[in-house]
Design an enzyme around this catalytic site. Structure first.
Site, PDB file in Angstrom:
ATOM      1  N   SER A  79       0.865  -1.173   0.000  1.00 19.88           N
ATOM      2  CA  SER A  79       0.000   0.000   0.000  1.00 19.88           C
ATOM      3  C   SER A  79       0.903   1.224   0.000  1.00 19.88           C
ATOM      4  O   SER A  79       1.732   1.388   0.900  1.00 19.88           O
ATOM      5  CB  SER A  79      -0.881  -0.023   1.250  1.00 19.88           C
ATOM      6  OG  SER A  79      -1.644   1.158   1.330  1.00 19.88           O
ATOM      7  N   LYS A 124      -1.102  -1.184  -4.413  1.00 18.77           N
ATOM      8  CA  LYS A 124      -2.261  -0.353  -4.059  1.00 18.77           C
ATOM      9  C   LYS A 124      -1.773   1.057  -3.858  1.00 18.77           C
ATOM     10  O   LYS A 124      -0.767   1.280  -3.183  1.00 18.77           O
ATOM     11  CB  LYS A 124      -2.891  -0.917  -2.786  1.00 18.77           C
ATOM     12  CG  LYS A 124      -3.718   0.045  -1.941  1.00 18.77           C
ATOM     13  CD  LYS A 124      -4.527  -0.724  -0.903  1.00 18.77           C
ATOM     14  CE  LYS A 124      -4.648   0.017   0.415  1.00 18.77           C
ATOM     15  NZ  LYS A 124      -5.360  -0.796   1.433  1.00 18.77           N
ATOM     16  N   LYS A 126      -2.998   4.963  -2.632  1.00 16.32           N
ATOM     17  CA  LYS A 126      -4.043   5.742  -1.985  1.00 16.32           C
ATOM     18  C   LYS A 126      -4.510   6.800  -2.961  1.00 16.32           C
ATOM     19  O   LYS A 126      -3.688   7.411  -3.679  1.00 16.32           O
ATOM     20  CB  LYS A 126      -3.489   6.397  -0.713  1.00 16.32           C
ATOM     21  CG  LYS A 126      -3.145   5.386   0.369  1.00 16.32           C
ATOM     22  CD  LYS A 126      -4.404   4.719   0.918  1.00 16.32           C
ATOM     23  CE  LYS A 126      -4.102   3.895   2.159  1.00 16.32           C
ATOM     24  NZ  LYS A 126      -5.315   3.239   2.685  1.00 16.32           N
ATOM     25  N   ASP A 143      -7.194   2.945  -3.221  1.00 13.76           N
ATOM     26  CA  ASP A 143      -7.926   2.954  -1.950  1.00 13.76           C
ATOM     27  C   ASP A 143      -8.219   4.400  -1.583  1.00 13.76           C
ATOM     28  O   ASP A 143      -7.304   5.199  -1.366  1.00 13.76           O
ATOM     29  CB  ASP A 143      -7.077   2.286  -0.853  1.00 13.76           C
ATOM     30  CG  ASP A 143      -7.803   2.210   0.494  1.00 13.76           C
ATOM     31  OD1 ASP A 143      -8.971   2.649   0.579  1.00 13.76           O
ATOM     32  OD2 ASP A 143      -7.197   1.700   1.459  1.00 13.76           O
ATOM     33  N   GLU A 170     -10.971   0.375  -3.551  1.00 14.36           N
ATOM     34  CA  GLU A 170     -11.251   0.142  -2.132  1.00 14.36           C
ATOM     35  C   GLU A 170     -11.915   1.357  -1.497  1.00 14.36           C
ATOM     36  O   GLU A 170     -11.436   2.475  -1.627  1.00 14.36           O
ATOM     37  CB  GLU A 170      -9.929  -0.201  -1.414  1.00 14.36           C
ATOM     38  CG  GLU A 170     -10.090  -0.545   0.054  1.00 14.36           C
ATOM     39  CD  GLU A 170      -8.762  -1.001   0.680  1.00 14.36           C
ATOM     40  OE1 GLU A 170      -7.855  -1.454  -0.060  1.00 14.36           O
ATOM     41  OE2 GLU A 170      -8.638  -0.891   1.911  1.00 14.36           O
ATOM     42  N   ASP A 180     -13.680  -1.910   3.066  1.00 12.38           N
ATOM     43  CA  ASP A 180     -12.745  -1.946   4.192  1.00 12.38           C
ATOM     44  C   ASP A 180     -13.487  -1.449   5.443  1.00 12.38           C
ATOM     45  O   ASP A 180     -14.076  -2.247   6.200  1.00 12.38           O
ATOM     46  CB  ASP A 180     -11.504  -1.080   3.852  1.00 12.38           C
ATOM     47  CG  ASP A 180     -10.498  -0.935   4.994  1.00 12.38           C
ATOM     48  OD1 ASP A 180     -10.768  -1.391   6.104  1.00 12.38           O
ATOM     49  OD2 ASP A 180      -9.421  -0.326   4.774  1.00 12.38           O
ATOM     50  N   LYS A 196      -9.429  -6.891   8.063  1.00 11.48           N
ATOM     51  CA  LYS A 196      -8.418  -6.476   9.038  1.00 11.48           C
ATOM     52  C   LYS A 196      -8.762  -7.048  10.400  1.00 11.48           C
ATOM     53  O   LYS A 196      -9.865  -6.817  10.916  1.00 11.48           O
ATOM     54  CB  LYS A 196      -8.353  -4.946   9.126  1.00 11.48           C
ATOM     55  CG  LYS A 196      -7.777  -4.282   7.894  1.00 11.48           C
ATOM     56  CD  LYS A 196      -7.700  -2.779   8.051  1.00 11.48           C
ATOM     57  CE  LYS A 196      -7.127  -2.149   6.779  1.00 11.48           C
ATOM     58  NZ  LYS A 196      -7.340  -0.705   6.734  1.00 11.48           N
ATOM     59  N   GLY A 207      -3.724  -3.935   6.235  1.00 12.95           N
ATOM     60  CA  GLY A 207      -2.705  -3.545   7.211  1.00 12.95           C
ATOM     61  C   GLY A 207      -3.050  -2.220   7.847  1.00 12.95           C
ATOM     62  O   GLY A 207      -3.859  -1.448   7.319  1.00 12.95           O
TER      63      GLY A 207
HETATM   64  O1  OSB Z   1      -7.195   1.810   4.469  1.00 13.82           O
HETATM   65  O2  OSB Z   1      -6.012   0.077   4.294  1.00 13.82           O
HETATM   66  C1  OSB Z   1      -6.180   1.193   4.760  1.00 13.82           C
HETATM   67  C2  OSB Z   1      -3.088   2.293   6.732  1.00 13.82           C
HETATM   68  C3  OSB Z   1      -3.670   2.960   7.788  1.00 13.82           C
HETATM   69  C4  OSB Z   1      -5.043   3.090   7.815  1.00 13.82           C
HETATM   70  C5  OSB Z   1      -5.817   2.524   6.809  1.00 13.82           C
HETATM   71  C6  OSB Z   1      -5.246   1.838   5.761  1.00 13.82           C
HETATM   72  C7  OSB Z   1      -3.846   1.748   5.716  1.00 13.82           C
HETATM   73  C8  OSB Z   1      -3.121   1.124   4.621  1.00 13.82           C
HETATM   74  C9  OSB Z   1      -1.720   0.678   4.944  1.00 13.82           C
HETATM   75  O3  OSB Z   1      -3.518   1.029   3.492  1.00 13.82           O
HETATM   76  C10 OSB Z   1      -1.535  -0.781   4.924  1.00 13.82           C
HETATM   77  C11 OSB Z   1      -0.180  -1.139   5.473  1.00 13.82           C
HETATM   78  O4  OSB Z   1       0.783  -1.054   4.714  1.00 13.82           O
HETATM   79  O5  OSB Z   1      -0.092  -1.487   6.662  1.00 13.82           O
HETATM   80 MG    MG Z   2      -8.373   0.671   3.158  1.00 13.63          MG
END
Ligand code: OSB
Ligand code: MG
Length: 369
Positions: free
Chosen positions: A136, A162, A164, A189, A214, A239, A263, A291
């Protein structure tokens, strides 16, 4: 199983690189570690995965700390239950606070697996010792920086990327990424940065052949997502709103999405993840492990749960070095050039807890006996 004491340790760990989502930028994590000890002196470790602010969910570091100290830990300490799967029920009278609960619950699973002398992933019912990994990548200061980061991760072997996204960082950015990487498994995402009023923008993303989109819509929504999914080709991955197996069942029934980011923290720990995984597997909905910028302890739990049969897509479970100068476990989590992690053979989470590193990063502790 009877837990005799619970110890909370807050550590502050600076990230190797800031992580930016549509709700904000994080430079340093404030992580609560949970150590549980039973009547025989055996121990287990868990991690509370909430953020420093109530941006991703309503839980955050300080709320989780007081909730565990004053509400959840007293519900668990000195209560007899059959096994770790029974810990959830001890905390049932407290509504919500699933990430706080997960910290305790996953620690109990680690303890139980250690006592049985089996790896946690096997104890949870895992079947795939080797799991597929993605990354991510947060919002960057420039598109060039993003392309550079993607290049690094693709070269490292990660199986899907992925990125953001947010209204100021979406169509043009994805277009630029696709120009350089036409064939990679790519997804976006949004962390709830859009509403149905943005439907034309979201429809326009269909041209990029994204693996999934996402959480485009509000964090507590599954109704508008169903409307959106009927209008776009790209599969929606949920999510934030999926906090239980019932939420998953309802979202599947409504057609709110085609994939679920599962998660551990968000749903309340391993027992709850197993229930969500089962609902999704039986409905033919793929899940993958999300994560929360975890330290090695939360990461180890993510690896273990990712071995269950329903986790059929690459997760956001990646190498320690992407986050930390030095992780608090040994060995650090490493990803193979094929983009995989193999769950360890040792008992429990299967990684050594590095107490001295934890102590160096500790800002407060609290024992509940
Ligand atoms: O939306 O998946 C998410 C990190 C913090 C809060 C929300 C998210 C995330 C990530 C990071 O996408 C995932 C990771 O590398 O731990
Ligand atoms: Mg997410």
């Amino acid at each position: 199983m009877q837990i005799n004491s619970i110890e909370l340790v807050e550590i502050n760990l600076p990230l190797v690189h800031f992580f930016e989502t549509s709700f904000g930028r994080t430079y340093e994590r404030r992580i609560i570690l949970v150590r549980v000890e039973d009547t025989d002196g055996a121990e287990g470790w868990g991690e509370v995965t909430c953020g420093e602010e109530p941006g991703y969910s309503d839980e955050w570091t300080d709320s989780a700390w007081v909730t565990i100290e004053h509400v959840l830990a007293p519900m668990v300490v000195e209560k007899e239950v059959a096994d770790a799967a029974g810990i959830w029920d001890l905390m049932k009278k407290a509504r919500g606070h699933r990430m706080a609960k997960s910290g305790i619950e996953t620690a109990c699973w680690d303890l139980e697996a250690k006592k049985l002398g089996v790896p946690l992933w096997k104890h949870l019912g895992g079947v795939n010792q080797t799991i597929e990994c993605g990354v991510s990548i947060g919002i960057q200061d420039s598109v060039e920086q993003l392309i550079e980061k993607i290049t690094t991760e693709v070269e490292a072997g990660y199986q899907r990327i992925k990125i953001k996204i947010a209204p100021h960082w979406d169509y043009d950015v994805i277009k630029a990424v696709r120009k350089v990487f036409p064939d990679i498994k790519l997804m976006g995402d949004a962390n709830s940065a859009y509403t149905l009023a943005d439907i034309d923008k979201l429809k326009s993303l269909d041209e990029f052949d994204l693996m999934m989109l996402e959480q485009p819509l509000p964090y507590d929504d599954i109704i508008d997502h169903a409307k959106l999914q009927r209008e776009i080709k790209t599969p929606i991955c949920l999510d934030e709103p999926i906090k239980s197996h019932d939420d998953a069942r309802k979202a599947i029934e409504l057609g709110s999405g085609k994939i679920i980011n599962l998660k551990n923290g968000r749903v309340g720990g391993h027992t709850q993840s197993k229930l969500v995984e089962k609902v999704c597997r039986e409905a033919g909905i793929p899940v993958w492990c999300g994560g929360m910028l975890e330290s090695g302890i939360g990461r180890a739990h993510n690896i273990a749960i990712s071995t269950l049969a329903g986790y059929t897509m690459p997760g956001d479970v990646s190498a320690s070095k992407r986050y930390w100068h030095q992780d608090i476990i040994e060995p650090a989590v490493e990803v193979s050039t094929a983009g995989t992690i193999t769950a360890p053979e040792g008992p429990g989470i299967g990684f050594e807890i590095m107490q001295d590193r934890i102590e160096k990063a500790t800002v407060r502790t609290k024992g509940i006996v």
